[in-house]
Design a protein around this motif. Structure first.
Motif, PDB file in Angstrom:
ATOM      1  N   ASN A   1       0.832  -1.205   0.000  1.00 34.15           N
ATOM      2  CA  ASN A   1       0.000   0.000   0.000  1.00 34.15           C
ATOM      3  C   ASN A   1       0.866   1.255   0.000  1.00 34.15           C
ATOM      4  O   ASN A   1       0.540   2.245  -0.673  1.00 34.15           O
ATOM      5  CB  ASN A   1      -0.933   0.014   1.208  1.00 34.15           C
ATOM      6  CG  ASN A   1      -2.067  -0.998   1.087  1.00 34.15           C
ATOM      7  OD1 ASN A   1      -2.465  -1.364  -0.020  1.00 34.15           O
ATOM      8  ND2 ASN A   1      -2.597  -1.455   2.209  1.00 34.15           N
ATOM      9  N   GLU A   2       1.967   1.209   0.762  1.00 40.11           N
ATOM     10  CA  GLU A   2       2.879   2.358   0.818  1.00 40.11           C
ATOM     11  C   GLU A   2       3.541   2.601  -0.533  1.00 40.11           C
ATOM     12  O   GLU A   2       3.754   3.754  -0.934  1.00 40.11           O
ATOM     13  CB  GLU A   2       3.937   2.138   1.898  1.00 40.11           C
ATOM     14  CG  GLU A   2       3.422   2.250   3.317  1.00 40.11           C
ATOM     15  CD  GLU A   2       2.823   3.627   3.606  1.00 40.11           C
ATOM     16  OE1 GLU A   2       3.440   4.630   3.187  1.00 40.11           O
ATOM     17  OE2 GLU A   2       1.756   3.693   4.231  1.00 40.11           O
ATOM     18  N   PHE A   3       3.868   1.529  -1.234  1.00 39.63           N
ATOM     19  CA  PHE A   3       4.487   1.684  -2.554  1.00 39.63           C
ATOM     20  C   PHE A   3       3.515   2.350  -3.525  1.00 39.63           C
ATOM     21  O   PHE A   3       3.891   3.258  -4.279  1.00 39.63           O
ATOM     22  CB  PHE A   3       4.918   0.326  -3.101  1.00 39.63           C
ATOM     23  CG  PHE A   3       5.601   0.402  -4.437  1.00 39.63           C
ATOM     24  CD1 PHE A   3       6.942   0.734  -4.533  1.00 39.63           C
ATOM     25  CD2 PHE A   3       4.900   0.173  -5.616  1.00 39.63           C
ATOM     26  CE1 PHE A   3       7.582   0.820  -5.768  1.00 39.63           C
ATOM     27  CE2 PHE A   3       5.516   0.257  -6.853  1.00 39.63           C
ATOM     28  CZ  PHE A   3       6.865   0.587  -6.933  1.00 39.63           C
ATOM     29  N   ILE A   4       2.267   1.915  -3.498  1.00 41.29           N
ATOM     30  CA  ILE A   4       1.253   2.512  -4.380  1.00 41.29           C
ATOM     31  C   ILE A   4       1.067   3.984  -4.042  1.00 41.29           C
ATOM     32  O   ILE A   4       1.002   4.837  -4.943  1.00 41.29           O
ATOM     33  CB  ILE A   4      -0.076   1.749  -4.264  1.00 41.29           C
ATOM     34  CG1 ILE A   4       0.074   0.346  -4.859  1.00 41.29           C
ATOM     35  CG2 ILE A   4      -1.194   2.500  -4.991  1.00 41.29           C
ATOM     36  CD1 ILE A   4      -1.129  -0.548  -4.665  1.00 41.29           C
ATOM     37  N   LYS A   5       1.000   4.296  -2.740  1.00 42.97           N
ATOM     38  CA  LYS A   5       0.848   5.694  -2.320  1.00 42.97           C
ATOM     39  C   LYS A   5       2.048   6.537  -2.758  1.00 42.97           C
ATOM     40  O   LYS A   5       1.915   7.729  -3.044  1.00 42.97           O
ATOM     41  CB  LYS A   5       0.699   5.763  -0.803  1.00 42.97           C
ATOM     42  CG  LYS A   5      -0.617   5.227  -0.276  1.00 42.97           C
ATOM     43  CD  LYS A   5      -0.647   5.299   1.248  1.00 42.97           C
ATOM     44  CE  LYS A   5      -1.932   4.700   1.806  1.00 42.97           C
ATOM     45  NZ  LYS A   5      -1.945   4.738   3.291  1.00 42.97           N
TER      46      LYS A   5
ATOM     47  N   ALA B   1       5.132  -0.330 -12.812  1.00 45.50           N
ATOM     48  CA  ALA B   1       6.115  -0.068 -11.758  1.00 45.50           C
ATOM     49  C   ALA B   1       6.135  -1.218 -10.754  1.00 45.50           C
ATOM     50  O   ALA B   1       7.208  -1.671 -10.327  1.00 45.50           O
ATOM     51  CB  ALA B   1       5.803   1.248 -11.053  1.00 45.50           C
ATOM     52  N   ILE B   2       4.965  -1.713 -10.390  1.00 44.36           N
ATOM     53  CA  ILE B   2       4.875  -2.838  -9.456  1.00 44.36           C
ATOM     54  C   ILE B   2       5.530  -4.080 -10.049  1.00 44.36           C
ATOM     55  O   ILE B   2       6.363  -4.733  -9.410  1.00 44.36           O
ATOM     56  CB  ILE B   2       3.397  -3.138  -9.120  1.00 44.36           C
ATOM     57  CG1 ILE B   2       2.798  -2.000  -8.302  1.00 44.36           C
ATOM     58  CG2 ILE B   2       3.286  -4.462  -8.357  1.00 44.36           C
ATOM     59  CD1 ILE B   2       1.293  -2.115  -8.114  1.00 44.36           C
ATOM     60  N   LEU B   3       5.137  -4.396 -11.276  1.00 45.13           N
ATOM     61  CA  LEU B   3       5.609  -5.625 -11.912  1.00 45.13           C
ATOM     62  C   LEU B   3       7.100  -5.570 -12.238  1.00 45.13           C
ATOM     63  O   LEU B   3       7.846  -6.513 -11.958  1.00 45.13           O
ATOM     64  CB  LEU B   3       4.806  -5.882 -13.194  1.00 45.13           C
ATOM     65  CG  LEU B   3       5.121  -7.172 -13.950  1.00 45.13           C
ATOM     66  CD1 LEU B   3       4.877  -8.387 -13.080  1.00 45.13           C
ATOM     67  CD2 LEU B   3       4.283  -7.255 -15.231  1.00 45.13           C
ATOM     68  N   GLU B   4       7.535  -4.469 -12.834  1.00 51.67           N
ATOM     69  CA  GLU B   4       8.927  -4.366 -13.280  1.00 51.67           C
ATOM     70  C   GLU B   4       9.912  -4.261 -12.111  1.00 51.67           C
ATOM     71  O   GLU B   4      11.045  -4.735 -12.204  1.00 51.67           O
ATOM     72  CB  GLU B   4       9.088  -3.155 -14.196  1.00 51.67           C
ATOM     73  CG  GLU B   4       8.323  -3.221 -15.511  1.00 51.67           C
ATOM     74  CD  GLU B   4       9.011  -4.099 -16.548  1.00 51.67           C
ATOM     75  OE1 GLU B   4      10.158  -4.515 -16.309  1.00 51.67           O
ATOM     76  OE2 GLU B   4       8.388  -4.371 -17.589  1.00 51.67           O
ATOM     77  N   SER B   5       9.481  -3.616 -11.026  1.00 52.66           N
ATOM     78  CA  SER B   5      10.407  -3.382  -9.910  1.00 52.66           C
ATOM     79  C   SER B   5      10.199  -4.321  -8.732  1.00 52.66           C
ATOM     80  O   SER B   5      10.916  -4.221  -7.735  1.00 52.66           O
ATOM     81  CB  SER B   5      10.235  -1.936  -9.398  1.00 52.66           C
ATOM     82  OG  SER B   5       9.031  -1.815  -8.641  1.00 52.66           O
ATOM     83  N   ASP B   6       9.207  -5.221  -8.848  1.00 54.40           N
ATOM     84  CA  ASP B   6       8.860  -6.100  -7.727  1.00 54.40           C
ATOM     85  C   ASP B   6       8.572  -5.265  -6.479  1.00 54.40           C
ATOM     86  O   ASP B   6       9.173  -5.441  -5.428  1.00 54.40           O
ATOM     87  CB  ASP B   6       9.975  -7.105  -7.456  1.00 54.40           C
ATOM     88  CG  ASP B   6       9.591  -8.132  -6.393  1.00 54.40           C
ATOM     89  OD1 ASP B   6       8.375  -8.369  -6.209  1.00 54.40           O
ATOM     90  OD2 ASP B   6      10.501  -8.676  -5.733  1.00 54.40           O
ATOM     91  N   TRP B   7       7.656  -4.320  -6.645  1.00 55.82           N
ATOM     92  CA  TRP B   7       7.239  -3.442  -5.546  1.00 55.82           C
ATOM     93  C   TRP B   7       8.410  -2.611  -5.016  1.00 55.82           C
ATOM     94  O   TRP B   7       8.488  -2.299  -3.826  1.00 55.82           O
ATOM     95  CB  TRP B   7       6.600  -4.235  -4.413  1.00 55.82           C
ATOM     96  CG  TRP B   7       5.347  -4.941  -4.792  1.00 55.82           C
ATOM     97  CD1 TRP B   7       5.215  -6.231  -5.225  1.00 55.82           C
ATOM     98  CD2 TRP B   7       4.011  -4.396  -4.801  1.00 55.82           C
ATOM     99  NE1 TRP B   7       3.904  -6.523  -5.500  1.00 55.82           N
ATOM    100  CE2 TRP B   7       3.136  -5.419  -5.247  1.00 55.82           C
ATOM    101  CE3 TRP B   7       3.472  -3.145  -4.478  1.00 55.82           C
ATOM    102  CZ2 TRP B   7       1.766  -5.232  -5.369  1.00 55.82           C
ATOM    103  CZ3 TRP B   7       2.114  -2.967  -4.596  1.00 55.82           C
ATOM    104  CH2 TRP B   7       1.267  -3.993  -5.034  1.00 55.82           C
ATOM    105  N   GLY B   8       9.315  -2.254  -5.904  1.00 56.10           N
ATOM    106  CA  GLY B   8      10.454  -1.435  -5.514  1.00 56.10           C
ATOM    107  C   GLY B   8      11.572  -2.207  -4.840  1.00 56.10           C
ATOM    108  O   GLY B   8      12.537  -1.614  -4.359  1.00 56.10           O
TER     109      GLY B   8
END
Length: 212
Positions: free
Chosen positions: A59-63, A87-94
């Motif tokens: 949730n923090e990553f999305i925010k 961004a989620i998929l390519e970075s594995d949630w950062g």
């Protein structure tokens, strides 16, 4: 009158002593059962806490990326749900090395040794996954990566300026996700499906309001 035979004190003590091992076994079993139950409860709570922590981190990553994705959506016409989903998929949630160390959330490649880094990556070629070395852009801030991503979709590649025009022209995230695949953004044959699932699971469509 016949008299009852009295049990000697010694005999009674012997019976009592014979029963003691049973009581000890029962006590040990009870302790073990309580310990096992407590351990199971601990493991369950630990797993629940870990799940909640992961959920909160996501949730923090999305925010973190959503406001920039919306701003870029208004500026460049890229659907924010697509930007966030990628961004989620390519970075594995950062959490990938490319994202966490070099702020590249989209696997954007480059050629200049001064602002790129060489890392191992997997690409789907000739029906199978292969590990290769790729040269990727390095950024000082994740927002730079997001802006480069938007500009890449709008301006295309150096060899095809119209490469991602279907993505830009899409009116909804499903159409755009399909276009990403057909326009060659990624070699993963399941890329479209993964993007769509992420957008639907985390309700990323809500960020698209007012963009198209």
């Amino acid at each position: 009158m016949p008299q009852k035979r009295k049990t000697s004190t010694r005999h009674r003590r012997r019976r009592k002593n014979q029963n003691q091992p049973i009581y000890i076994i029962i006590a040990v079993v009870a302790v073990l059962l309580v310990g096992l139950f407590s351990f199971q409860q601990y493991q369950k709570q630990k797993q629940e806490d870990a799940t909640e922590q992961v959920k909160e981190e996501k949730n923090e990553f999305i925010k973190k990326v959503a406001p920039e994705a919306v701003a870029l959506g208004h500026e460049y016409g890229v659907l924010p749900s697509i930007t966030i989903g990628q961004a989620i998929l390519e970075s594995d949630w950062g959490n990938s090395t490319l994202a966490s160390k070099y702020n590249n959330y989209f696997g954007i490649k480059g050629t200049d040794p001064n602002n790129t880094v060489v890392l191992e990556t997997k690409e789907y070629t000739n029906g199978q996954w292969q590990t290769i070395n790729g040269r990727f852009r390095s950024y000082s801030d994740f927002r730079e990566s997001m802006k480069d991503h938007a500009k890449l979709l709008v301006n295309g590649t150096s060899w095809n300026s119209s490469q991602y025009q279907q993505v830009i022209g899409s009116q909804d995230y499903i159409e755009a996700a399909v276009a990403l695949q057909t326009d060659g953004y990624a070699t993963d044959p399941g890329y479209t499906t993964k993007i769509i699932r992420l957008i639907q699971k985390y309700d990323l469509k809500k960020y698209d309001e007012g963009i198209k």
